[in-house]
Design an enzyme around this catalytic site. Structure first.
Site, mmCIF file in Angstrom:
data_model
loop_
_atom_site.group_PDB
_atom_site.id
_atom_site.type_symbol
_atom_site.label_atom_id
_atom_site.label_comp_id
_atom_site.label_asym_id
_atom_site.label_seq_id
_atom_site.Cartn_x
_atom_site.Cartn_y
_atom_site.Cartn_z
ATOM 1 C CG HIS A 93 -2.025 -3.414 4.623
ATOM 2 N ND1 HIS A 93 -3.001 -3.448 5.592
ATOM 3 C CD2 HIS A 93 -2.575 -3.983 3.522
ATOM 4 C CE1 HIS A 93 -4.086 -4.016 5.088
ATOM 5 N NE2 HIS A 93 -3.864 -4.343 3.834
ATOM 6 C CB SER A 128 -3.459 -8.239 4.949
ATOM 7 O OG SER A 128 -3.324 -8.120 3.555
ATOM 8 C CG ASN A 138 -2.031 -2.386 -3.653
ATOM 9 O OD1 ASN A 138 -2.172 -3.593 -3.425
ATOM 10 N ND2 ASN A 138 -2.106 -1.482 -2.690
ATOM 11 N NE ARG A 184 0.864 -8.832 -1.319
ATOM 12 C CZ ARG A 184 1.783 -8.204 -0.581
ATOM 13 N NH1 ARG A 184 2.891 -8.837 -0.235
ATOM 14 N NH2 ARG A 184 1.582 -6.982 -0.159
ATOM 15 C CG HIS A 226 -2.985 -12.068 1.052
ATOM 16 N ND1 HIS A 226 -3.421 -10.777 1.156
ATOM 17 C CD2 HIS A 226 -4.093 -12.836 1.242
ATOM 18 C CE1 HIS A 226 -4.718 -10.749 1.405
ATOM 19 N NE2 HIS A 226 -5.161 -12.000 1.457
ATOM 20 C CG ASP A 258 -2.077 -0.997 1.095
ATOM 21 O OD1 ASP A 258 -2.114 -1.734 0.096
ATOM 22 O OD2 ASP A 258 -2.903 -1.055 2.023
ATOM 23 C CE LYS A 302 -0.713 -8.794 2.108
ATOM 24 N NZ LYS A 302 -1.326 -7.459 1.966
#
Length: 537
Positions: free
Chosen positions: A246, A157, A296, A83, A134, A40, A132
């Site tokens: 994040h 996350s 992102n 990812r 995910h 993020d 992370k």
């Protein structure tokens, strides 16, 4: 037919190539690779990109000693799809990962997809993932089954589970329950019943995670992995997927006036990257390529806890309500900071304007390692080593942007880039702005087209009747049709998004919140049987 005249230099180069004595794209020994993926993070969160940012001296130094890519894009505008694309070089419409996995997901990145770690391990690399994941944690979707020799981190996350010190979020989330099973107020935007797990390989070593120490632990584990790989004599690939930026944010110290919570957390991330660079340099400068980028853009609905977009504000969408950042196909959703550092190989103090993507990391590293791409599938990424080495500044002719939840069907190609032109077939509803608005869903036929050379804020699309619009529309239509045809003809995968509560990582099902905290991860509750925590595979 005329004869071809060659200069003496061209004759020399041709002779060396034919004799096998000169191969400009081949590195003499297999380099080490470190890919750092921030979460993020905004394009404007680097001081090297945006003068207002003062919290990133280590990243700015990385930019000064390497190359900065200013037109670099994530492959999707949300976590799991981005990812998956990094690790496969393929968009979600090919690899099957079109939206995020849950804590109870049975599936993950489809097993018939080959990861970058699998290719590099086959080529002799020691492979590690820290941070992370995910991409599925149940069964063979765990990182240890996807090419990584070592894994340390959170399987999704870090807002997808409760903790004892929840940190800063908007709205705030409560701490984990400690005793009993008393009814709690359900919050759709908070995970309140299952504690966030920290894994080392397949073992849960802490649940709930101590978020305040996570950055330090990631830096320490990265340094240990680098040292172990160096001692083994093998080249290494380290994929470091940060929790920053994040939410929840957990800055180590109370933020000083003027910096705020976000600024303090950004400083912590910057220091972490600095420690990893130092560990890599300790092996000898020139042996390791370090690539920093983001998954992102900022999560706009988190308001002051969201990152800086820089100039990429998506003004057209903002005027109609809704976010133009994470989850969207506006520039702020997928244009991310990117830096490459490799002393002696990647030029220092260089700014590249080539149109590049996180999709390019896979084929580029495979090439530099002297390995081969997996067969029988199409790739959306390019080998951009000529750009990396400063020999070229040409990237993608066309770059596709899938819907990541803001408009249309998830994973579908709803926007694209052709040279300086940004094209939208769908805009609108789904991504929330700080003020709570989402904006109307709209299908655009003919599409909206912005000229980013003159309108980086994406404020005013070209007039459909204008000469420029009419000139570029045929090329846009051909590029879009060709891309969809290529995808339709490819070997595409389908991810399993089914869920089962039994797939939730839990080190102690007898304890409220799955709590096990203490020596060797065993629970401190004397009324519960003490045993080594584990992750059911």
């Amino acid at each position: 037919m005329g004869t071809l005249s060659l200069s003496p230099w061209a004759v020399l180069v041709l002779t060396l190539v034919l004799l096998g004595l000169w191969a400009p794209c081949v590195v003499s020994r297999q380099p080490n690779f470190i890919v750092i993926l921030a979460d993020d993070v905004g394009w404007g969160d680097l001081g090297a990109n945006w003068a207002e940012t003062k919290e990133t001296p280590h990243l700015d130094q990385l930019a000064a000693e390497g190359t900065r890519f200013v037109d670099f894009h994530s492959a999707a505008s949300t976590c799991s799809p981005s990812r998956a694309s990094l690790l496969t070089g393929r968009l979600g419409v090919r690899n099957g990962v079109t939206h995020n996995f849950a804590i109870s997901s049975l599936g993950g990145l489809p097993l018939n997809e080959t990861t970058l770690a699998e290719v590099l391990r086959e080529a002799g690399y020691s492979t590690g993932a820290i941070g992370k994941w995910h991409l599925g944690h149940h069964g063979h979707h765990h990182p240890n089954s996807r090419g990584f020799d070592y894994y340390f981190g959170i399987p999704y996350s870090h807002d997808m589970g409760c903790t004892d010190s929840p940190g800063y979020n908007l709205p705030p989330c409560p701490a984990c329950p400690r005793h009993g099973t008393a009814a709690r107020v359900a919050r759709k935007d908070c995970y309140t019943e299952v504690a966030l797990p920290l894994l080392e390989n397949i073992t849960i070593v802490q649940q709930p995670v101590e978020l305040s120490s996570l950055a330090t632990r990631y830096a320490e584990e990265a340094a240990r992995f680098i040292q172990r790989a160096s001692d083994s004599g093998r080249p290494f690939f380290l994929y470091l997927a940060l929790a920053h930026m994040h939410v929840p944010l957990t800055p180590p110290l109370p933020p000083s006036p003027g910096r705020g919570i976000y600024g303090a957390s950004l400083s912590e991330m910057d220091a972490l990257v600095g420690r990893v660079k130092e560990a890599a340099d300790s092996l000898g400068k020139g042996s390791t390529l370090l690539w920093f980028t983001g998954d992102n853009g900022p999560w706009a609905q988190k308001c002051e806890l969201a990152g800086r977009l820089g100039p990429f504000v998506g003004a057209w969408q903002r005027q109609r309500g809704g976010s133009s950042a994470k989850q969207t196909t506006w520039e702020g959703g997928h244009r991310v900071p990117a830096l490459a550092y490799w002393p002696g190989r990647v030029p220092a103090r260089r700014t590249s304007h080539a149109l590049l993507s996180v999709l390019d990391i896979f084929p580029t590293l495979v090439t530099l390692a002297g390995a081969a791409l997996p067969p029988n599938r199409g790739f959306d990424g390019l080998d951009v080593s000529p750009v990396l080495f400063g020999w070229s500044d040409v990237g993608h002719k066309v770059l596709l942007h899938p819907n990541s939840g803001a408009a249309g069907k998830v994973g579908e190609i709803e926007a694209l880039r052709l040279a300086q032109y940004k094209v939208f077939y769908t805009t609108g509803r789904g991504a929330m702005a700080c003020d709570g608005s989402t904006g109307p869903a709209q299908r655009h036929q003919p599409p909206l087209i912005f000229n980013l050379d003159h309108d980086i804020q994406e404020q005013e699309p070209l007039d459909v009747a204008s000469r420029e619009y009419q000139a570029v529309l045929p090329a846009v239509s051909r590029a879009y049709a060709q891309a969809l045809q290529d995808i339709a003809a490819d070997n595409v995968s389908i991810a399993d998004y089914s869920q089962d509560p039994a797939a939730i990582p839990c080190c102690n099902v007898q304890h409220v919140g799955c709590r096990c905290h203490g020596a060797q991860g065993a629970t401190l509750d004397p009324h519960v049987e003490k045993r080594t925590p584990w992750l059911c595979l």
